[in-house]
Design a protein around this motif. Structure first.
Motif, PDB file in Angstrom:
ATOM      1  N   LEU A  46     -10.639  -7.895   1.957  1.00 42.87           N
ATOM      2  CA  LEU A  46     -10.613  -6.661   2.729  1.00 42.87           C
ATOM      3  C   LEU A  46     -12.024  -6.256   3.120  1.00 42.87           C
ATOM      4  CD1 LEU A  46      -7.916  -4.679   0.725  1.00 42.87           C
ATOM      5  CD2 LEU A  46      -7.627  -6.201   2.695  1.00 42.87           C
ATOM      6  N   VAL A  47     -12.197  -5.889   4.387  1.00 38.24           N
ATOM      7  CA  VAL A  47     -13.526  -5.613   4.919  1.00 38.24           C
ATOM      8  C   VAL A  47     -13.482  -4.394   5.832  1.00 38.24           C
ATOM      9  CG1 VAL A  47     -14.252  -8.037   4.797  1.00 38.24           C
ATOM     10  CG2 VAL A  47     -13.133  -7.198   6.864  1.00 38.24           C
ATOM     11  N   GLN A 100      -8.899  -5.968   7.886  1.00 34.04           N
ATOM     12  CA  GLN A 100      -9.487  -4.644   7.923  1.00 34.04           C
ATOM     13  C   GLN A 100      -8.838  -3.762   6.856  1.00 34.04           C
ATOM     14  OE1 GLN A 100      -8.155  -6.373  10.449  1.00 34.04           O
ATOM     15  NE2 GLN A 100      -9.221  -6.035  12.401  1.00 34.04           N
ATOM     16  N   VAL A 101      -9.679  -3.090   6.043  1.00 35.79           N
ATOM     17  CA  VAL A 101      -9.162  -2.290   4.930  1.00 35.79           C
ATOM     18  C   VAL A 101      -8.334  -1.107   5.426  1.00 35.79           C
ATOM     19  CG1 VAL A 101     -11.177  -0.767   4.720  1.00 35.79           C
ATOM     20  CG2 VAL A 101      -9.776  -1.287   2.690  1.00 35.79           C
ATOM     21  N   GLU A 102      -8.669  -0.582   6.597  1.00 42.92           N
ATOM     22  CA  GLU A 102      -7.901   0.548   7.125  1.00 42.92           C
ATOM     23  C   GLU A 102      -6.458   0.135   7.401  1.00 42.92           C
ATOM     24  OE1 GLU A 102     -12.239   0.928   8.065  1.00 42.92           O
ATOM     25  OE2 GLU A 102     -10.742  -0.643   8.409  1.00 42.92           O
ATOM     26  N   TYR A 103      -6.294  -1.062   7.951  1.00 43.97           N
ATOM     27  CA  TYR A 103      -4.952  -1.590   8.205  1.00 43.97           C
ATOM     28  C   TYR A 103      -4.231  -1.857   6.885  1.00 43.97           C
ATOM     29  CZ  TYR A 103      -1.305  -4.653  10.103  1.00 43.97           C
ATOM     30  OH  TYR A 103      -0.095  -5.216  10.450  1.00 43.97           O
ATOM     31  N   GLU A 108      -3.114   1.379   5.056  1.00 48.02           N
ATOM     32  CA  GLU A 108      -1.981   1.986   5.760  1.00 48.02           C
ATOM     33  C   GLU A 108      -0.682   1.261   5.397  1.00 48.02           C
ATOM     34  OE1 GLU A 108       0.189   4.429   8.386  1.00 48.02           O
ATOM     35  OE2 GLU A 108      -1.919   4.628   7.845  1.00 48.02           O
ATOM     36  N   ALA A 109      -0.718  -0.059   5.454  1.00 48.75           N
ATOM     37  CA  ALA A 109       0.477  -0.846   5.153  1.00 48.75           C
ATOM     38  C   ALA A 109       0.886  -0.711   3.691  1.00 48.75           C
ATOM     39  CB  ALA A 109       0.222  -2.315   5.494  1.00 48.75           C
ATOM     40  N   MET A 110      -0.081  -0.757   2.793  1.00 46.28           N
ATOM     41  CA  MET A 110       0.226  -0.714   1.361  1.00 46.28           C
ATOM     42  C   MET A 110       0.795   0.645   0.952  1.00 46.28           C
ATOM     43  SD  MET A 110      -3.144  -2.843   0.153  1.00 46.28           S
ATOM     44  CE  MET A 110      -2.806  -3.209  -1.557  1.00 46.28           C
TER      45      MET A 110
END
Length: 385
Positions: A191-192, A254-257, A260-262
């Motif tokens: 994750l980045v 991307q950590v933002e994605y 959100e999913a998690m």
């Protein structure tokens, strides 16, 4: 809904916490090793570091609780332990040691025994849903395949870290089989983020590499300045070798994605699947070429030219420093595999696919902390005697 969360001040955990707090119906108990007053400040700082505003009702909705992860009862008194178990709707285990080449005993103590102790807390309440954050790299050294979501086989491992996460995940699957309780395993890839990082905020893997590159760049600059004089001609670029295949791929997301999913998976009604943990690959549908990452690394090392080779070689002194700057990620420069995402896509069908990671993104992700006077210190490239 009360969500009890470990690892909330970490890189992924801070994004998860920020996303959870967008739902006013969610309250969080954040388990950590700091005293409660210190933890409260760190939690707010971690949320702010994600770029999200700290909610005005943060103090009433987020309660820190000091624990000892390696202790069987988490260092809590019996009344504290019982009350926490009784109130928790979702127990989400995010904490862990994420250093790829940390000592095996430390990795086992934190990642394996820590997970065992958190599972005991989950077992104390039959209605608690348990979520475990594993890693897509429990697939170990496997290459040339598509890794299934519902498989956890014995592997040859590339790093002690992924081996510890494998054994931790095996405990979770055993817990689901023995209790029949709702359980999910989330397997994120690397994750980045391309956001500039706070000076003392949590780091992602590429940011840690970037910090190591900053040390190497300083070392090279100081060495050149020390040896140069007015008559010294400009030096040609230094050529350094790296092991691996530029056409291999590393899965960066991307950590933002990912957060959100998690969070969507965590807060959704669990699917009925008695005796088995639901496993989700939280990964990018397309890998990023190792060669593209190496080009972005080269951007941060002026005067250095990097080449990749699949042959064994004895590294020079500078190549050894470069390996140390990589923070263990060089173990993954030869893999060529994909990851099944069927369960993930079924659970998060409302999300569009994440954008590809461009050269501009990779360069930003590898950038050092913005305040060099107060950085999060990476491991030193040169040990002091």
């Amino acid at each position: 809904m009360l969500i009890t969360l470990t690892g909330a001040t970490g890189f992924l955990g801070s994004h998860v916490l920020a996303r959870l707090l967008r739902d006013p119906a969610v309250e969080v108990v954040a388990l950590g090793r700091d005293p409660d007053d210190v933890a409260a400040h760190r939690l707010k700082t971690a949320v702010a570091a994600t770029g999200c505003a700290v909610p005005e009702d943060f103090d009433s909705r987020v309660r820190p609780l000091r624990i000892t992860l390696e202790d069987e009862h988490l260092g809590l008194s019996h009344p504290q332990y019982a009350a926490l178990a009784r109130r928790t709707d979702v127990l989400w285990h995010l904490a862990g040691c994420i250093e790829l080449d940390a000592p095996a005993d430390r990795l086992r103590r934190v990642n394996v025994e820590g997970t065992r102790n958190i599972l005991k807390l989950a077992a104390s309440n039959a209605r608690t849903r348990f979520l475990h954050t594993s890693t897509a790299y429990v697939a170990g050294a496997r290459t040339g395949v598509c890794v299934p979501e519902d498989e956890l086989g014995e592997e040859e491992f590339l790093t002690p870290y992924e081996e510890s996460k494998f054994h931790a995940e095996r405990l979770v699957h055993r817990y689901a089989a023995e209790t029949g309780r709702p359980t999910a395993v989330l397997r994120p890839s690397v994750l980045v983020s391309d956001r500039p990082l706070a000076a003392k905020g949590p780091r992602h893997t590429l940011a840690a590499v970037g910090a190591g590159l900053g040390q190497l760049r300083t070392y090279l600059t100081d060495s050149a300045a020390h040896s140069a004089d007015e008559t010294t001609p400009a030096r040609p670029p230094l050529s350094l070798r790296l092991s691996g295949d530029p056409e291999a791929e590393v899965n960066l997301l991307q950590v933002e994605y990912a957060s959100e999913a998690m969070v969507h998976i965590a807060c959704s009604r669990p699917q009925k699947q008695v005796g088995k943990a639901h496993t989700f690959h939280v990964v990018h549908p397309r890998g990023t070429r190792v060669g593209a990452v190496v080009q972005a690394v080269e951007h941060h090392l002026p005067g250095i030219r990097l080449s990749m080779t699949g042959e064994r070689f004895q590294p020079t002194a500078l190549e050894s420093l470069l390996l140390r700057a990589s923070q263990g990620t060089h173990a993954y420069t030869g893999l060529q595999r994909t990851y099944e995402r069927a369960a993930f896509e079924a659970a998060t069908g409302h999300l569009s696919a994440p954008a590809p990671l461009t050269d501009t993104y990779l360069r930003a992700a590898l950038a050092p902390p913005p305040d060099p006077a107060h950085p999060c210190p990476p491991r030193p490239l040169l040990e002091r005697s």
